[in-house]
Design a protein around this motif. Structure first.
Motif, PDB file in Angstrom:
ATOM      1  N   ILE A  58       0.713  -1.273   0.048  1.00 23.96           N
ATOM      2  CA  ILE A  58      -0.568   0.296   0.165  1.00 23.96           C
ATOM      3  C   ILE A  58       0.841   1.728  -0.104  1.00 23.96           C
ATOM      4  O   ILE A  58       1.637   1.200   0.423  1.00 23.96           O
ATOM      5  N   VAL A  59       0.729   2.138  -0.755  1.00 26.78           N
ATOM      6  CA  VAL A  59       1.330   3.023  -1.233  1.00 26.78           C
ATOM      7  C   VAL A  59       0.588   4.392  -1.285  1.00 26.78           C
ATOM      8  O   VAL A  59      -0.322   4.320  -1.583  1.00 26.78           O
ATOM      9  N   CYS A  60       1.086   5.559  -0.195  1.00 26.01           N
ATOM     10  CA  CYS A  60      -0.045   6.756   0.431  1.00 26.01           C
ATOM     11  C   CYS A  60       1.136   7.535  -0.343  1.00 26.01           C
ATOM     12  O   CYS A  60       2.127   8.193   0.049  1.00 26.01           O
ATOM     13  N   ARG A  61       0.047   8.829  -0.950  1.00 23.15           N
ATOM     14  CA  ARG A  61       0.638  10.023  -1.243  1.00 23.15           C
ATOM     15  C   ARG A  61      -0.373  10.766  -1.328  1.00 23.15           C
ATOM     16  O   ARG A  61      -1.398  10.462  -1.279  1.00 23.15           O
ATOM     17  N   VAL A  66       0.347  13.586  -6.186  1.00 22.87           N
ATOM     18  CA  VAL A  66      -0.822  12.717  -7.043  1.00 22.87           C
ATOM     19  C   VAL A  66      -0.923  14.430  -8.610  1.00 22.87           C
ATOM     20  O   VAL A  66      -0.389  13.719  -9.650  1.00 22.87           O
ATOM     21  N   LYS A  67      -1.204  15.389  -8.058  1.00 27.03           N
ATOM     22  CA  LYS A  67      -1.630  16.382  -8.713  1.00 27.03           C
ATOM     23  C   LYS A  67      -0.270  16.154 -10.015  1.00 27.03           C
ATOM     24  O   LYS A  67      -0.178  16.976 -10.777  1.00 27.03           O
ATOM     25  N   GLN A  68       1.221  17.227  -8.703  1.00 26.07           N
ATOM     26  CA  GLN A  68       2.129  17.674  -9.809  1.00 26.07           C
ATOM     27  C   GLN A  68       2.574  16.025 -10.175  1.00 26.07           C
ATOM     28  O   GLN A  68       3.474  16.807 -11.558  1.00 26.07           O
ATOM     29  N   ALA A  69       2.573  14.721  -9.636  1.00 21.75           N
ATOM     30  CA  ALA A  69       3.360  13.716 -11.111  1.00 21.75           C
ATOM     31  C   ALA A  69       2.508  13.912 -12.144  1.00 21.75           C
ATOM     32  O   ALA A  69       2.892  13.592 -13.408  1.00 21.75           O
ATOM     33  N   ASN A  70       1.004  13.728 -11.949  1.00 19.61           N
ATOM     34  CA  ASN A  70       0.679  13.747 -13.395  1.00 19.61           C
ATOM     35  C   ASN A  70       0.367  15.183 -14.561  1.00 19.61           C
ATOM     36  O   ASN A  70       0.757  15.187 -15.794  1.00 19.61           O
ATOM     37  N   ARG A  71       0.901  16.419 -13.548  1.00 12.47           N
ATOM     38  CA  ARG A  71       0.913  17.666 -14.424  1.00 12.47           C
ATOM     39  C   ARG A  71       2.595  17.292 -15.236  1.00 12.47           C
ATOM     40  O   ARG A  71       2.557  18.075 -16.539  1.00 12.47           O
ATOM     41  N   GLN A  72       3.661  16.977 -14.567  1.00 12.32           N
ATOM     42  CA  GLN A  72       5.202  16.805 -15.100  1.00 12.32           C
ATOM     43  C   GLN A  72       4.704  15.362 -16.107  1.00 12.32           C
ATOM     44  O   GLN A  72       5.155  15.838 -17.223  1.00 12.32           O
TER      45      GLN A  72
END
Length: 96
Positions: A58-61, A66-72
């Motif tokens: 289980i990975v919690c972020r 998550v928004k920044q990773a999607n933007r990148q």
């Protein structure tokens, strides 16, 4: 020098206690206490561990991560789409 150090070491404290402020400070401490920041929203999901297929963890972020990773990811995709053919050219044939 040693005499001065021994004099200061064995000096008796004064009998007068240090002055204290008689004003109540309870109201000031309540007003000065900072508000606890709200916990960021966490997104948890199961992912496979790197290098194994046996177990998922289980990975919690945070939501912001998550928004920044999607933007990148989107920025990299736009960069690659605008760059044209990124594959290396085919090898030359002999005599050609």
């Amino acid at each position: 020098m040693l005499g001065v150090a021994l004099f200061l070491l064995f000096q008796t404290p004064s009998a007068d206690p240090p002055p204290t402020d008689p004003a109540p400070v309870a109201a000031e401490t309540v007003a000065a206490a900072p508000e606890t920041p709200a916990k960021p929203k966490m997104i948890c999901k199961k992912e496979t561990m790197t290098g194994t297929h046996a177990k998922k963890i289980i990975v919690c972020r945070t939501d912001e991560y998550v928004k920044q990773a999607n933007r990148q990811r989107d920025n990299f995709s736009l960069m690659l789409n605008g760059s044209g053919n990124i594959a290396p050219p085919p090898p030359r044939t002999p005599g050609g």
